[in-house]
Scaffold this active site. Structure first.
Site, PDB file in Angstrom:
ATOM      1  N   MET A   1     -19.054  13.222   0.676  1.00 32.81           N
ATOM      2  CA  MET A   1     -18.516  14.423   0.038  1.00 32.81           C
ATOM      3  C   MET A   1     -18.304  14.135  -1.445  1.00 32.81           C
ATOM      4  O   MET A   1     -17.450  13.327  -1.809  1.00 32.81           O
ATOM      5  CB  MET A   1     -17.183  14.814   0.686  1.00 32.81           C
ATOM      6  CG  MET A   1     -17.256  14.969   2.197  1.00 32.81           C
ATOM      7  SD  MET A   1     -15.626  14.881   2.997  1.00 32.81           S
ATOM      8  CE  MET A   1     -14.840  16.327   2.301  1.00 32.81           C
TER       9      MET A   1
ATOM     10  N   VAL B   1     -12.207   9.541   5.665  1.00 39.28           N
ATOM     11  CA  VAL B   1     -12.118   8.252   4.976  1.00 39.28           C
ATOM     12  C   VAL B   1     -11.796   8.453   3.497  1.00 39.28           C
ATOM     13  O   VAL B   1     -12.487   9.210   2.808  1.00 39.28           O
ATOM     14  CB  VAL B   1     -13.431   7.459   5.120  1.00 39.28           C
ATOM     15  CG1 VAL B   1     -13.291   6.073   4.486  1.00 39.28           C
ATOM     16  CG2 VAL B   1     -13.830   7.334   6.590  1.00 39.28           C
TER      17      VAL B   1
ATOM     18  N   GLY C   1     -13.078  14.068  -3.088  1.00 44.99           N
ATOM     19  CA  GLY C   1     -14.279  13.321  -2.718  1.00 44.99           C
ATOM     20  C   GLY C   1     -14.020  12.267  -1.664  1.00 44.99           C
ATOM     21  O   GLY C   1     -12.904  11.851  -1.445  1.00 44.99           O
ATOM     22  N   SER C   2     -15.046  11.820  -1.006  1.00 44.89           N
ATOM     23  CA  SER C   2     -15.006  10.718  -0.055  1.00 44.89           C
ATOM     24  C   SER C   2     -16.075  10.910   1.008  1.00 44.89           C
ATOM     25  O   SER C   2     -17.165  11.389   0.713  1.00 44.89           O
ATOM     26  CB  SER C   2     -13.640  10.532   0.580  1.00 44.89           C
ATOM     27  OG  SER C   2     -13.599   9.265   1.192  1.00 44.89           O
ATOM     28  N   ARG C   3     -15.736  10.598   2.276  1.00 47.65           N
ATOM     29  CA  ARG C   3     -16.733  10.664   3.337  1.00 47.65           C
ATOM     30  C   ARG C   3     -16.060  10.974   4.671  1.00 47.65           C
ATOM     31  O   ARG C   3     -14.862  10.760   4.856  1.00 47.65           O
ATOM     32  CB  ARG C   3     -17.502   9.346   3.439  1.00 47.65           C
ATOM     33  CG  ARG C   3     -16.640   8.171   3.844  1.00 47.65           C
ATOM     34  CD  ARG C   3     -17.397   6.863   3.749  1.00 47.65           C
ATOM     35  NE  ARG C   3     -18.332   6.665   4.850  1.00 47.65           N
ATOM     36  CZ  ARG C   3     -19.368   5.845   4.795  1.00 47.65           C
ATOM     37  NH1 ARG C   3     -19.615   5.149   3.701  1.00 47.65           N
ATOM     38  NH2 ARG C   3     -20.166   5.709   5.832  1.00 47.65           N
TER      39      ARG C   3
END
Length: 212
Positions: A94, A151, A181-183
């Site tokens: 993301m 995450v 943001g991230s995943r």
């Protein structure tokens, strides 16, 4: 439409930007322009980041949809954490420009919500799925269990998850977000046929990740 998950951040950002505009009244004109311009851009980006568009979940049975907006950066074989049975991991990156509201990937009962403290490695580093701070969630639809993790990343250090153990949830429902943001990593049992490929762009609550 803005997500309620970002209300506190939006309020704080608005107050900060107003303060910058007040300060700008007491500095030279050129500096005023830059400071006010920065405040406006910063506020607009914050509002853009916390947008929450409506999504239409496919009216189909036996599907699993994406829990996040972003790009599929890895599809790899793995094993189920408890049983050791073969499974497939789907990792979604993301970026700060994606919608960050997360949605339930499959209808069922929440069997686990577990916070795991950890590091803040870059989200595109695959080591982050095991070493970063994260929220691990398991859903049981009566046939099998799907696991997925919100995450944290190098920038994203605030996970919001409203799910609780024993909650009964429906596919496509909002359940939280990862700020900035991230995943999201999903673990699908081997009986699920993966319907996406590495590099695909996916949308939370809409894109079909798997069929069973």
């Amino acid at each position: 439409m803005l997500t309620s998950y970002g209300t506190s951040t939006i309020v704080k950002t608005t107050l900060l930007c107003l303060l910058m505009c007040v300060v700008a009244l007491f500095i030279p004109f050129i500096a005023q322009v830059w400071l006010i311009g920065f405040a406006v851009v910063f506020l607009l980006f914050t509002l853009y980041f916390f947008r929450d568009p409506e999504r239409k979940t496919p009216n189909e049975t036996a599907i699993i949809v994406s829990p996040a907006d972003g790009k599929v950066m890895q599809i790899a074989p793995c094993t189920l954490p408890d049983s050791g049975l073969p499974a497939t991991r789907v990792s979604i990156f993301m970026s700060p420009f994606n919608v960050h509201v997360n949605r339930v990937p499959i209808s069922g009962k929440v069997t686990m919500v577990r916070y795991v403290p950890g590091k803040f490695l870059m989200a595109f580093d695959h080591a982050s799925m095991e070493h970063n701070e994260r929220m691990e969630i398991a859903l049981d639809n009566g046939q099998f269990e799907v696991r997925f993790s919100q995450v944290s990343g190098f920038i994203a250090r605030r996970i919001v998850c409203t799910l609780q153990p024993n909650d009964v949830v429906t596919i496509g429902r909002r359940f939280g977000m990862i700020k900035f943001g991230s995943r999201v990593d999903m673990v699908l049992p081997a009986t699920v046929r993966c319907c996406v490929q590495q590099g695909d762009n996916v949308h939370a609550g809409e894109t079909i990740i798997g069929r069973y």
